[in-house]
Enzyme design. Structure first.
Site, PDB file in Angstrom:
ATOM      1  N   ASN A 244       0.968  -1.255   0.176  1.00 51.20           N
ATOM      2  CA  ASN A 244      -0.112   0.180   0.058  1.00 51.20           C
ATOM      3  C   ASN A 244       0.706   1.116  -0.143  1.00 51.20           C
ATOM      4  O   ASN A 244       0.543   2.245  -0.587  1.00 51.20           O
ATOM      5  CB  ASN A 244      -0.964  -0.136   1.221  1.00 51.20           C
ATOM      6  CG  ASN A 244      -2.322  -0.476   0.829  1.00 51.20           C
ATOM      7  OD1 ASN A 244      -2.687  -0.608  -0.156  1.00 51.20           O
ATOM      8  ND2 ASN A 244      -2.752  -0.876   1.864  1.00 51.20           N
ATOM      9  N   GLU A 368       3.196  -4.154  -8.361  1.00 51.75           N
ATOM     10  CA  GLU A 368       2.292  -3.757  -7.435  1.00 51.75           C
ATOM     11  C   GLU A 368       0.917  -3.897  -7.499  1.00 51.75           C
ATOM     12  O   GLU A 368       0.081  -2.970  -7.344  1.00 51.75           O
ATOM     13  CB  GLU A 368       2.740  -2.270  -7.174  1.00 51.75           C
ATOM     14  CG  GLU A 368       4.183  -2.134  -7.031  1.00 51.75           C
ATOM     15  CD  GLU A 368       4.484  -2.159  -5.594  1.00 51.75           C
ATOM     16  OE1 GLU A 368       3.426  -2.330  -4.586  1.00 51.75           O
ATOM     17  OE2 GLU A 368       5.684  -2.344  -5.240  1.00 51.75           O
ATOM     18  N   PHE A 388     -12.062 -12.431  -7.500  1.00 52.71           N
ATOM     19  CA  PHE A 388     -10.627 -12.757  -7.678  1.00 52.71           C
ATOM     20  C   PHE A 388     -10.864 -14.328  -8.090  1.00 52.71           C
ATOM     21  O   PHE A 388      -9.962 -14.445  -9.159  1.00 52.71           O
ATOM     22  CB  PHE A 388     -10.020 -12.557  -6.286  1.00 52.71           C
ATOM     23  CG  PHE A 388      -9.710 -11.171  -5.831  1.00 52.71           C
ATOM     24  CD1 PHE A 388      -8.739 -10.320  -6.350  1.00 52.71           C
ATOM     25  CD2 PHE A 388     -10.657 -10.754  -5.178  1.00 52.71           C
ATOM     26  CE1 PHE A 388      -8.658  -8.975  -6.225  1.00 52.71           C
ATOM     27  CE2 PHE A 388     -10.564  -9.267  -4.702  1.00 52.71           C
ATOM     28  CZ  PHE A 388      -9.551  -8.628  -5.173  1.00 52.71           C
TER      29      PHE A 388
HETATM   30  C1  LIG Z   1      10.281  -4.973 -13.372  1.00 55.35           C
HETATM   31  C2  LIG Z   1       9.383  -5.743 -12.381  1.00 55.35           C
HETATM   32  C3  LIG Z   1       9.919  -5.650 -10.882  1.00 55.35           C
HETATM   33  C4  LIG Z   1       9.214  -6.259  -9.782  1.00 55.35           C
HETATM   34  N1  LIG Z   1       9.653  -5.822  -8.530  1.00 55.35           N
HETATM   35  C5  LIG Z   1       9.049  -6.780  -7.698  1.00 55.35           C
HETATM   36  C6  LIG Z   1       9.564  -6.718  -6.224  1.00 55.35           C
HETATM   37  O1  LIG Z   1      10.572  -5.983  -6.160  1.00 55.35           O
HETATM   38  N2  LIG Z   1       9.199  -7.573  -5.469  1.00 55.35           N
HETATM   39  C7  LIG Z   1       8.135  -8.542  -5.608  1.00 55.35           C
HETATM   40  O2  LIG Z   1       7.661  -9.060  -4.788  1.00 55.35           O
HETATM   41  N3  LIG Z   1       7.510  -8.614  -7.045  1.00 55.35           N
HETATM   42  C8  LIG Z   1       7.864  -7.680  -7.745  1.00 55.35           C
HETATM   43  N4  LIG Z   1       7.562  -7.817  -9.168  1.00 55.35           N
HETATM   44  C9  LIG Z   1       6.480  -8.606  -9.256  1.00 55.35           C
HETATM   45  C10 LIG Z   1       5.037  -8.138  -9.708  1.00 55.35           C
HETATM   46  O3  LIG Z   1       4.552  -7.854  -8.431  1.00 55.35           O
HETATM   47  C11 LIG Z   1       4.267  -9.075 -10.326  1.00 55.35           C
HETATM   48  O4  LIG Z   1       4.754  -9.225 -11.634  1.00 55.35           O
HETATM   49  C12 LIG Z   1       2.671  -8.716 -10.422  1.00 55.35           C
HETATM   50  O5  LIG Z   1       2.299  -9.082  -9.076  1.00 55.35           O
HETATM   51  C13 LIG Z   1       1.963  -9.500 -11.331  1.00 55.35           C
HETATM   52  O6  LIG Z   1       2.300 -11.033 -11.178  1.00 55.35           O
HETATM   53  P1  LIG Z   1       2.700 -12.023 -12.468  1.00 55.35           P
HETATM   54  O7  LIG Z   1       3.524 -11.307 -13.298  1.00 55.35           O
HETATM   55  O8  LIG Z   1       2.839 -13.284 -11.690  1.00 55.35           O
HETATM   56  O9  LIG Z   1       1.277 -12.071 -13.068  1.00 55.35           O
HETATM   57  P2  LIG Z   1      -0.057 -13.257 -13.071  1.00 55.35           P
HETATM   58  O10 LIG Z   1      -0.405 -12.921 -11.574  1.00 55.35           O
HETATM   59  O11 LIG Z   1       0.308 -14.527 -13.714  1.00 55.35           O
HETATM   60  O12 LIG Z   1      -0.836 -12.379 -13.960  1.00 55.35           O
HETATM   61  C14 LIG Z   1      -1.075 -12.693 -15.510  1.00 55.35           C
HETATM   62  C15 LIG Z   1      -2.235 -11.841 -15.862  1.00 55.35           C
HETATM   63  O13 LIG Z   1      -3.370 -12.441 -15.382  1.00 55.35           O
HETATM   64  C16 LIG Z   1      -4.346 -11.617 -14.717  1.00 55.35           C
HETATM   65  N5  LIG Z   1      -4.997 -12.116 -13.711  1.00 55.35           N
HETATM   66  C17 LIG Z   1      -4.487 -12.793 -12.625  1.00 55.35           C
HETATM   67  N6  LIG Z   1      -5.176 -12.979 -11.677  1.00 55.35           N
HETATM   68  C18 LIG Z   1      -6.508 -12.552 -12.375  1.00 55.35           C
HETATM   69  C19 LIG Z   1      -7.838 -12.493 -11.584  1.00 55.35           C
HETATM   70  N7  LIG Z   1      -8.358 -13.165 -10.693  1.00 55.35           N
HETATM   71  N8  LIG Z   1      -8.796 -12.225 -12.508  1.00 55.35           N
HETATM   72  C20 LIG Z   1      -8.391 -11.337 -13.791  1.00 55.35           C
HETATM   73  N9  LIG Z   1      -7.243 -11.200 -14.257  1.00 55.35           N
HETATM   74  C21 LIG Z   1      -6.258 -12.012 -13.463  1.00 55.35           C
HETATM   75  C22 LIG Z   1      -3.139 -10.288 -14.360  1.00 55.35           C
HETATM   76  O14 LIG Z   1      -4.154  -8.958 -14.351  1.00 55.35           O
HETATM   77  C23 LIG Z   1      -2.099 -10.364 -15.497  1.00 55.35           C
HETATM   78  O15 LIG Z   1      -2.736  -9.832 -16.464  1.00 55.35           O
HETATM   79  C24 LIG Z   1       8.016  -7.154 -10.042  1.00 55.35           C
HETATM   80  C25 LIG Z   1       7.628  -7.275 -11.437  1.00 55.35           C
HETATM   81  C26 LIG Z   1       8.394  -6.612 -12.525  1.00 55.35           C
HETATM   82  C27 LIG Z   1       7.945  -6.679 -13.969  1.00 55.35           C
END
Ligand SMILES: Cc1cc2nc3c(=O)[nH]c(=O)nc-3n(C[C@H](O)[C@H](O)[C@H](O)COP(=O)(O)OP(=O)(O)OC[C@H]3O[C@@H](n4cnc5c(N)ncnc54)[C@H](O)[C@@H]3O)c2cc1C
Length: 403
Positions: A244, A368, A388
């Site tokens: 947050n 985030e 969700f």
């Molecule tokens: C450059 C970068 C830096 C980062 N830094 C950090 C960090 O410092 N620490 C950390 O902990 N994380 C970090 N992250 C991770 C980031 O928080 C995650 O990538 C993000 O939470 C999304 O998770 P995912 O990539 O696994 O996508 P997923 O969760 O696999 O989602 C893929 C797609 O599905 C959609 N989706 C998923 N669930 C649902 C639902 N229930 N309903 C509808 N649509 C859905 C999403 O919106 C998305 O479009 C970073 C990511 C990046 C790219």
């Protein structure tokens, strides 16, 4: 003095205090003098500009809302304006400061023991130590509650096993705030660089946030002392409290990226001549794009300011912050696209900052909490129904198409 005049259509500045404007202008100048001259090269070389860390520490940009340990204890508006100006420079730089402040110093300060605070807050504030925040895992991004990383007690130690992915500053960090499941629920742990069983490596091939380091963390029977747990953590909600803080900053940061794109496009449109000696800014279609940008930036500023007011009054809720993060990052994404169009072919080269912002914002749109996950948060708030989890579909399993 900064050459950037700001984006202020509705006398937004009149809503800021003199001190808030001073903080903003100081960071604005830092970005113009020290960030802009090097940032395209950092982006090309996929290099985090660590040489800026001492200056950022001198400006009290790390942990700026904390009012102990000689830190300035700034209010939420001033903190937001810092994020705005840093992200006007580069989303990677803002990410560095967000992680250090909101995702590392905030949990240590809020949930840490006195010795943990005394050890880490001054070092992190001075930029002598760098931190990272490990929540996301290879199989759990939007749904961190599914995490597989575990911590079990063994005598006077905790033993960590698992993996974290997409971790900003992971290989640079002296201390990692790691979230893991214990038999009593999720807890936060401080894991120091060099601890046996703790490894980190960088993720390569990124086309976005190239001036920021993104890493994987691994824990194989990684033993840390019993007092490495953050004693104030009682569940996943503590990790979400950190998010947050960071998401609040991103609501302002998105505006910074949007402002830079808008300003670049405006200046370009006023000087680029096409057809009968007229600047492209004289065409209605180009004006429409600029008008869209400044209108949305202005609305975004007011949204961010109200979030700040609520935050300072102790009234801000996570669903308020979701609206700010979701809206303002979307505005930045759209502004980057429109600015790129206005710049024509020049929009695809890094002689101008627009394409870098356009690429960066894809990460910010996803991390985030993705844009869509924040829609679900807001949707739950307005309907009372959480969407969700997909509805049960008896007898149906996901099919793999093809061979
Ligand atoms: C450059 C970068 C830096 C980062 N830094 C950090 C960090 O410092 N620490 C950390 O902990 N994380 C970090 N992250 C991770 C980031 O928080 C995650 O990538 C993000 O939470 C999304 O998770 P995912 O990539 O696994 O996508 P997923 O969760 O696999 O989602 C893929 C797609 O599905 C959609 N989706 C998923 N669930 C649902 C639902 N229930 N309903 C509808 N649509 C859905 C999403 O919106 C998305 O479009 C970073 C990511 C990046 C790219």
């Amino acid at each position: 003095m900064s050459r950037f005049p700001g984006v202020d259509y509705l006398e937004f500045d009149s809503l800021l205090s003199e001190d808030e404007r001073l903080v903003r202008d100081t960071v604005r100048e830092f970005v113009d003098e020290m960030v802009k001259p090097i940032i395209e090269e950092c982006h090309r070389d996929a290099r985090t500009p660590l040489e800026l860390v001492p200056k950022m520490a001198e400006l009290d940009l790390f942990g700026a809302t904390i009012d102990e340990y000689g830190l300035p204890g700034l209010g939420s508006v001033a903190y937001g304006l810092i994020m705005q100006e840093l992200e006007r420079g580069d989303s990677g730089l803002r990410s560095f400061v967000s992680v250090q402040s909101a995702l590392v110093m905030y949990p240590i300060y809020t949930f840490g023991s006195q010795p943990q605070r005394d050890r880490w807050i001054p070092a992190l504030a001075a930029g002598e130590a760098i931190g990272c925040f490990g929540l996301t895992e290879p199989d759990f991004g939007s749904n961190p509650g599914g995490m597989r990383t575990t911590a079990r007690r063994d005598g006077g130690e905790w033993v960590l096993n698992g993996a974290k992915q997409w971790i900003t500053n992971g290989t640079l960090a002296d201390v990692a705030v790691v979230w893991a499941k214990t038999p009593d629920g999720v807890r936060g742990f401080l894991v120091e660089k060099g601890t046996p069983g703790f490894t980190s490596s960088d993720q390569h091939g990124k086309f976005s946030l190239r001036a920021s380091t993104t890493s994987e963390l691994g824990f194989v029977n990684c033993r840390i002392p019993a007092d490495a747990m953050l004693p104030g953590t009682v569940g996943l909600k503590n990790a979400l409290m950190c998010l947050n803080q960071a998401r609040y900053g991103i609501a302002w940061g998105g505006l910074g990226a949007a402002m830079e794109c808008y300003y670049t496009a405006l200046e370009y449109a006023k000087t680029r001549i096409q057809f009968s000696g007229q600047p492209i800014a004289s065409h209605q279609l180009v004006q429409d794009k600029l008008v869209w940008m400044i209108s949305e930036i202005t609305k975004g500023q007011l949204l961010a300011l109200q979030l700040a007011r609520l935050k300072d009054a102790g009234k801000v809720k996570h669903y308020h912050i979701s609206m700010g993060k979701r809206n303002n990052v979307w505005v930045a994404r759209e502004c980057a696209k429109l600015a790129r169009e206005i710049l024509g072919a020049n929009g695809i080269v890094d002689d101008y900052p627009v394409i870098r912002h356009m690429l960066n914002i894809e990460s910010v749109y996803t991390y985030e909490g993705t844009h869509d996950i924040h829609a679900l948060v807001i949707g739950e708030r307005v309907t009372g129904i959480a969407a969700f989890n997909a509805p049960e579909r008896p007898g149906k399993v996901a099919q793999t198409v093809g061979a």
